[in-house]
Write a protein that holds these residues in place. Structure first.
Motif, short mmCIF file in Angstrom:
data_model
loop_
_atom_site.label_atom_id
_atom_site.label_comp_id
_atom_site.label_asym_id
_atom_site.label_seq_id
_atom_site.Cartn_x
_atom_site.Cartn_y
_atom_site.Cartn_z
N THR A 193 0.83 -1.20 0.00
CA THR A 193 0.00 0.00 0.00
C THR A 193 0.87 1.26 0.00
OG1 THR A 193 -0.10 0.22 2.41
CG2 THR A 193 -1.73 -1.24 1.35
N LEU A 247 -6.12 7.14 -0.70
CA LEU A 247 -4.91 6.59 -1.31
C LEU A 247 -4.05 5.79 -0.33
CD1 LEU A 247 -3.70 9.64 -3.47
CD2 LEU A 247 -5.14 7.70 -4.15
N SER A 250 -4.35 2.15 -0.80
CA SER A 250 -4.39 1.74 -2.20
C SER A 250 -3.09 1.03 -2.58
CB SER A 250 -4.59 2.96 -3.10
OG SER A 250 -4.43 2.59 -4.47
N THR A 251 -3.21 0.02 -3.45
CA THR A 251 -2.02 -0.68 -3.96
C THR A 251 -1.77 -0.35 -5.43
OG1 THR A 251 -3.38 -2.62 -4.51
CG2 THR A 251 -2.31 -2.61 -2.35
N GLU A 252 -2.37 0.73 -5.89
CA GLU A 252 -2.19 1.15 -7.29
C GLU A 252 -0.70 1.40 -7.56
OE1 GLU A 252 -3.19 4.95 -10.18
OE2 GLU A 252 -4.33 4.68 -8.32
N LYS A 253 -0.17 0.78 -8.59
CA LYS A 253 1.27 0.83 -8.85
C LYS A 253 1.76 2.23 -9.19
CE LYS A 253 1.72 -3.98 -10.35
NZ LYS A 253 2.09 -4.90 -11.46
N GLN A 254 0.90 3.05 -9.78
CA GLN A 254 1.33 4.39 -10.20
C GLN A 254 1.56 5.33 -9.03
OE1 GLN A 254 2.30 5.67 -13.19
NE2 GLN A 254 2.29 3.49 -13.67
N LEU A 255 1.14 4.96 -7.84
CA LEU A 255 1.34 5.85 -6.68
C LEU A 255 2.82 5.96 -6.33
CD1 LEU A 255 -1.66 4.81 -4.41
CD2 LEU A 255 -1.42 6.88 -5.81
#
Length: 321
Positions: A193, A247, A250-255
């Motif tokens: 995360t 956020l 979140s595990t969104e790679k773009q972060l």
């Protein structure tokens, strides 16, 4: 009124107690003896000839892979780019006294907090400006590529983006070494995360607070003073952005490239982007870990293994306004 006076006295006594404790620690660290041996391989290699090549190889066998014949090293010595590297490094680092003093202070602090860690042998060299690996700490050996620290405006760095060349200055050598040491003693990051990443880098920067207190906060994180002041002034707004957009978990790679990785600026996708420094997530994580350590009785060594969620929940972190 009496309650107010009592509260002020309590705060004052706590402040002075902390100062006294910090002074005691500083005095203890100053008494620690470390022997920092620095070998200027860059200077020795520049003076190497066909006659004494074997002597240099015998002293630094780990820098001469066996699969390469002597002819490779002799050609390198005559290479115009290598000669220019040697010349420019010698201009900026004719001596290494100031840097040796700072490294000595760093290793004194390391010995205090991590007494079993051996003081490495320091070897300076040129690395064809491999700024991605400008410092390498391996077991009892510390390699420092001095051609990566010639100053942000040096001709070797023309064509580099400003956020990269800004860190190629000798003021950051000991900070980079402290980061390399942190990577050795800190457990690998497991969570995916954004909060996991914030806290991971927050731990590293807090460790640098302890290991190089003689360097400025800006130097510890690799910011200019203006960038640090921007982060301080906008801390609440940044935190609100993370929270309101959900956020943190979140595990969104773009972060990671947006807020953690080195970059010319952080990517909020707002007007303030161009004003912001890169790696703003690391700065926020730093403040979370500082809050945790302020509010909990935990040693530096214990901090490194405490899970993200526990640090966050017990930090009572509130961004400065």
């Amino acid at each position: 009124m009496k309650k107010l006076i009592f509260a002020l006295l309590l705060v004052s006594s706590f402040f002075f107690y902390n100062c006294e404790e910090e002074d005691k620690v500083a005095q203890e660290i100053d008494k620690i003896k470390v022997d920092v041996q620095v070998d200027r391989f860059d200077q020795e290699f520049a003076k190497t000839t066909i006659e004494n090549l074997n002597v240099t190889k015998a002293k630094y066998p780990y820098l001469f892979p066996q699969q390469y014949a002597d002819s490779v090293w002799l050609l390198k010595l005559q290479d115009t780019i290598q000669i220019e590297l040697n010349t420019e490094v010698e201009k900026v680092f004719p001596k290494f006294d100031t840097e040796t003093e700072e490294l000595t202070r760093l290793f004194q602090h390391i010995k205090y907090y991590f007494p079993k860690f051996p003081t490495p042998r320091v070897v300076t060299l040129t690395s064809d400006v491999s700024y991605g690996s400008r410092v390498i700490l391996a077991d009892t050996l510390l390699l420092i590529g001095l051609d990566n620290y010639l100053g942000k405006d040096h001709k070797f760095y023309k064509g580099f983006q400003n956020y990269i060349s800004a860190g190629l200055d000798k003021q950051y050598i000991v900070s980079d070494v402290a980061s390399e040491f942190s990577a050795v003693v800190m457990p690998r990051q497991k969570g995916r995360t954004l909060l996991d990443q914030l806290v991971y880098y927050g731990k590293e920067l807090y460790l640098k607070d302890k290991l190089i207190p003689f360097k400025s906060e800006a130097q510890r994180i690799g910011y200019t003073q203006e960038q640090l002041e921007w982060a301080e002034a906008n801390e609440e707004q940044i935190w609100r952005y993370f929270v309101e957009r959900e956020l943190l978990y979140s595990t969104e790679k773009q972060l990671q490239p947006r807020f953690i990785d080195p970059a010319p600026f952080s990517k909020f996708q707002l007007e303030l982007d161009n004003e912001s420094p890169g790696r703003i997530g690391q700065y926020v994580g730093w403040q979370i870990v500082r809050a945790f350590m302020k509010n909990n009785d935990v040693t530096v060594q214990q901090l490194l293994t405490i899970p993200t969620e526990e640090i966050f929940n017990k930090s009572n972190y509130k961004p400065r306004k």
